[in-house]
Enzyme design. Structure first.
Site, PDB file in Angstrom:
ATOM      1  N   ASP A   1      -2.032 -11.579  -2.621  1.00 26.61           N
ATOM      2  CA  ASP A   1      -3.142 -12.547  -1.884  1.00 26.61           C
ATOM      3  C   ASP A   1      -2.718 -12.686  -0.382  1.00 26.61           C
ATOM      4  O   ASP A   1      -3.693 -13.037   0.246  1.00 26.61           O
ATOM      5  CB  ASP A   1      -2.912 -14.130  -2.365  1.00 26.61           C
TER       6      ASP A   1
ATOM      7  N   GLU B   1      -9.556  -7.905  -7.635  1.00 30.12           N
ATOM      8  CA  GLU B   1      -9.282  -8.692  -9.045  1.00 30.12           C
ATOM      9  C   GLU B   1     -10.778  -9.426  -9.203  1.00 30.12           C
ATOM     10  O   GLU B   1     -10.808 -10.329  -8.223  1.00 30.12           O
ATOM     11  CB  GLU B   1      -8.360  -9.187  -9.067  1.00 30.12           C
TER      12      GLU B   1
END
Length: 905
Positions: free
Chosen positions: A465, A540
């Protein structure tokens, strides 16, 4: 100390003698052996005197005895019979495990035999102990918790001076915190195991060498643009350490040979190594006619064996470094839209795959992974992503052999990304200390050396992230360079920012993670606020589906749990994500199901509607990305969230924990076909998709639109030409769909014009109006829907009369209830379905069962969850994979057909 030793040495001298007389764990230079099993105990019971506990002959009769080479504490205790995983995973039983027992260190202990002598050197090799460990051998400390730290902290310790004929090894594993340690965490994927993954989760090995020891083998390949038609360079490299106090000259020999057989390429040179120093041995040669390794859908997977050996002047073998590799190249670039595009062997490579999850307790099962890899390829995917779950060497060896690409990398949301600029951490995790950088660097060095030779590895994401800081990023890059890394290194899986040394990562992580309608993926403009829609590289994302079928649900849910699924649609559920997660219930998903399909009338009705919802959602996502591969802003790749579940889960998987493929699996399978035609819900157009490198030529497309009564409202046939590795819009259905009363079915059939062979068949159910997305109010995990499509007309379909038979034709067919006939040959059953009615037969599901009525698993179907138009006839086949029980019956059900059970003969 004498008193302590006396009490501990309860087995006496006879046990020591037995150990000494056992075969040596390793007995030749270059040989490495895994510590095969462990005695396990808590320090609360066994104490913490590692000096005493690491003496041979200690009485461990009261300890747990684990016949596994690697396991976390929970995994070990399950293996030892303390817990049963079926019971743990049933309902919310997992929450009752006493986590307090894991707040103290635990001990892994084993005894083994060696044969020490002058000129023999021994090494202890770790590959990661979570969270950190003290290591003792024969009463002496080998490493402490400040150095042996991190789940990927692999180290090599010289134990020559400690080695004896009989040896005792003790590893003290310290409790793990996902937020404060470099571990394998779960974030919100699922409930956390009580031990937080503490323990020896990877193998510990003992290796024997002579006077010169080799590090891991690195293989560097150089291919010409004319793949396989011109020679290729191959360089073998390994660090060689002179363990003696005098210079040593060794003969370094390299060999390369195809695993499938052939004449080996062998060459050598002399290398002099100064005393007690390390040098890089480098051997380069040329393979005249290299066989090229390809991803499965594009070609074959020839693998080469590589060996580098060193022998001393007297001809004695000192050490061996070996690996397998393949000739292939992978590159990546960021296009003008700041989106990553990969190439494999010079060909643009659209990534279609899913995020892999290991077992919750990190138990390794090579057969299970083999099946999962086969499932992944059967679905049509070409890639799996490992977000900080890099698994074991066998994982990558299987991927190499099967042709499945792997995106490896670090994980999000915990210590791995505890940067000052990360405001999304669940706790106030302190930024890295100097010691943390040492741990992370050792982790990168170890993973790089393990992965470097594997052709399946496509890239390494050094951030998930968030991107690594300006100290960690160059550290990672340097470690990868030192390992002769030839694959792309990507700064992170999101576009928040990037490390200057690496540049933009080119991947988006904008969701969704919960349910969105099928038109979401095609609604791509303006792309600035279209988040996860089918453009760019989605690292994702998914529609939050993956509902197990009823047979699987009953394995892990109590009756009250099952009732909650359809009677309490907003309730928090244990078998979703962690309790603090945004995904701890099915509220968003169930709201859509209720609005679009009407309130379920029973558990079975709910599960069937869930399978329809999952099928539709997954098909649309993968079709959207495949269809827009050549769009103005190309869809360069997507990693589905997720591929597998770490435990029996109600969402986020392509197949369930028991490896039962259901609606989501077959929707993804249709959407990921290599050659395909797909319907665009937004623009009402049809796309021709070709993901191959070799399929081309004349194609025929047959289109039919049929209403709920079976009336054909539109029909056309179109001649086409397909081109490899392309997608294009070929037909508009706007006028054909302009007067939908309630719901229609669209059937698209693509055939090879020359042979009339059906390549792709696809049936859609389309409502009068598509779902209305509220893009401006999108959250990171979902885009709201303000008006839902209405499919309730499909609840009122007339009953269809479907004949379902199975062959081979030469065997005896037996008719069972419902008029279904089937038979089998070996492990393959061919099932033929014919709709004898004038109305569509909607969403027919087929399931193979054994003599006890249980699912035959694992297995693969060519197709399932199918819809037949009036008078239509199709055949599908199912193959039981190794390890599956013998099938005895096929169960059939659907939205508007009677249930049927047929005994196979």
């Amino acid at each position: 100390m004498h008193t302590t030793l006396t009490s501990l040495l309860g087995l006496g001298l006879s046990a020591i003698a037995a150990t000494a007389n056992a075969a040596a764990l390793v007995s030749a230079p270059g040989q490495a052996a895994v510590i095969p099993k462990w005695d396990l105990e808590s320090t609360a019971k066994a104490g913490s005197d590692l000096t005493a506990l690491s003496q041979t002959g200690v009485n461990t009769a009261s300890w747990h005895h684990v016949n596994e080479s690697k396991c976390t504490l929970m995994g070990c205790l399950i293996a030892a019979g303390v817990y049963n995983d079926s019971q743990l995973f049933y309902s919310d039983n997992l929450a009752s495990v006493d986590a307090n027992q894991f707040l103290v260190p635990w001990l892994y202990r084993q005894e083994f035999t060696l044969d020490p002598a002058p000129g023999k050197h021994y090494f202890l090799q770790t590959h990661g102990v979570t969270s950190r460990a003290d290591i003792y051998l024969n009463g002496k400390q080998v490493a402490d918790k400040s150095f042996q730290t991190g789940a990927y902290g692999g180290h090599v310790y010289d134990i020559t001076s400690l080695a004896a004929a009989a040896n005792a090894l003790v590893i003290r594993a310290y409790p793990t915190s996902y937020y404060y340690d470099f571990a394998l965490g779960w974030v919100d994927w699922n409930p956390w195991p009580a031990d937080n993954g503490t323990g020896v989760w990877r193998d510990v090995e003992v290796k024997q060498t002579g006077s010169v020891a080799l590090g891991p083998l690195r293989v560097v390949t150089g291919l010409s643009p004319q793949l396989g038609k011109q020679p290729a360079n191959v360089t073998l490299k390994a660090k060689a350490t002179n363990l003696e106090k005098t210079a040593i000259t060794v003969s370094a020999s390299g060999s390369v040979v195809l695993e499938a057989g052939g004449e080996p390429l062998v060459w050598s040179k002399l290398v002099t190594i100064p005393p007690l120093t390390t040098t890089d041995i480098i051997l380069t040669n040329t393979v005249q006619k290299p066989s090229i390794w390809w991803p499965k859908q594009w070609g074959d997977q020839p693998l080469y064996k590589a060996n580098l050996t060193v022998t001393t002047a007297d001809g004695a073998l000192s050490d061996v470094a070996a690996s397998t590799f393949g000739f292939r190249t992978v590159t990546s670039q960021v296009n003008s839209f700041n989106d990553t595009l990969f190439t494999v062997n010079g060909q643009p490579f659209q990534v279609l795959g899913g995020g892999y999850a290991p077992d919750m307790f990190l138990r390794w099962d090579a057969k299970k992974w083999e099946t999962e890899a086969q499932y992944t390829l059967n679905v049509g995917f070409n890639t799996v992503r490992l977000e900080g779950k890099n698994e074991h060497l066998e994982f990558f060896e299987t991927a190499d052999r099967l042709g499945l690409m792997v995106l490896a990398g670090w994980e999000c949301c915990d210590k791995w990304e505890a940067w000052s600029y990360n405001n999304d951490l669940a706790v106030a995790t302190p930024v890295w200390t100097a010691a943390d950088y040492v741990t992370a660097n050792a982790s990168m060095i170890h993973e790089a050396s393990m992965l470097q030779t594997h052709p399946s590895v496509m890239a390494y994401l050094v951030g998930s992230d968030y991107w690594p800081d300006d100290t960690a990023a160059p550290m990672y890059v340097n470690a990868l360079k030192a390992a002769d890394w030839q694959m792309p290194v990507i700064t992170s899986a999101s576009k928040r920012s990037y490390a200057p040394i690496l540049g933009p990562g080119g991947m988006k992580m904008d969701g969704p993670y919960d349910w969105v309608p099928p038109n979401y993926w095609y609604d791509t403009e303006p792309s600035a606020d279209r988040l996860g829609a089918a453009f760019g590289f989605g690292s994702e994302q998914g529609a939050g589906v993956g509902t197990p079928d009823l047979s699987s649900l009953k394995k892990f849910l109590s009756q009250s749990d099952l009732d909650d699924l359809w009677k309490n649609p907003d309730k928090d559920l244990f078998h979703m994500s962690s309790a603090t997660s945004s995904f701890h219930n099915r509220k968003i998903y169930n709201t859509a199901l209720w609005k679009r399909w009407g309130s379920p009338s029973s558990l079975e009705d709910y599960v069937l509607k869930a399978q329809i919802t999952d099928y539709e959602a997954n098909r649309a996502e993968f079709e959207g990305f495949a269809a827009l591969w050549n769009a103005k802003r190309p869809a360069t790749g997507v990693i589905y969230w997720m591929l597998t579940g770490a435990f029996p889960s109600l969402h986020w998987n392509i197949w369930d924990y028991y490896q039962h493929p259901a609606g989501g699996y077959f929707g993804a399978k249709v959407g990921s076909r290599v050659e395909h035609v797909a319907y665009d819900y937004v623009h009402k157009s049809v796309y021709l998709i070709n993901r191959s490198l070799d399929k081309q030529g004349a194609r025929t497309l047959d289109v039919q639109v049929v209403d709920t009564t079976g009336k054909v409202t539109y029909s056309t046939t179109t001649k086409l030409t397909t081109t490899p590795n392309t997608s294009k819009s070929i037909l508009s259905l706007t006028s054909a769909l302009s007067n939908i009363k309630d719901v229609v079915f669209i059937r698209l059939v693509l055939s090879d014009t020359a042979t009339s062979t059906v390549i792709s068949r696809n049936v859609y159910w389309v409502a009068k109006a598509i779902d209305t997305l509220d893009w401006p109010n999108s959250e990171w995990y979902v885009t709201p829907v303000t008006k839902y499509s209405d499919y309730t007309a499909l609840n009122k379909l007339a009953t269809a009369n479907v004949s379902i038979t199975a062959s081979p034709a030469t065997t005896n067919n037996k008719t069972g209830p419902g008029g279904v006939k089937c038979s089998t040959t070996g492990t393959t059953t061919v099932v033929t379905l014919e709709n004898l009615s004038s109305v569509p037969a909607f969403f027919i599901t087929l399931n193979l069962v054994d003599s006890a009525g249980k699912d035959v698993l694992p297995l693969t179907w060519t197709d399932n969850y199918v819809t037949l138009l009036p008078k239509e006839k199709i055949s599908v086949s199912v193959s039981a994979l190794p390890g599956a029980a013998a099938p005895v019956a096929v169960l059939a059900r659907g939205k508007n057909i009677p249930k049927a059970t047929v005994i196979l003969s």
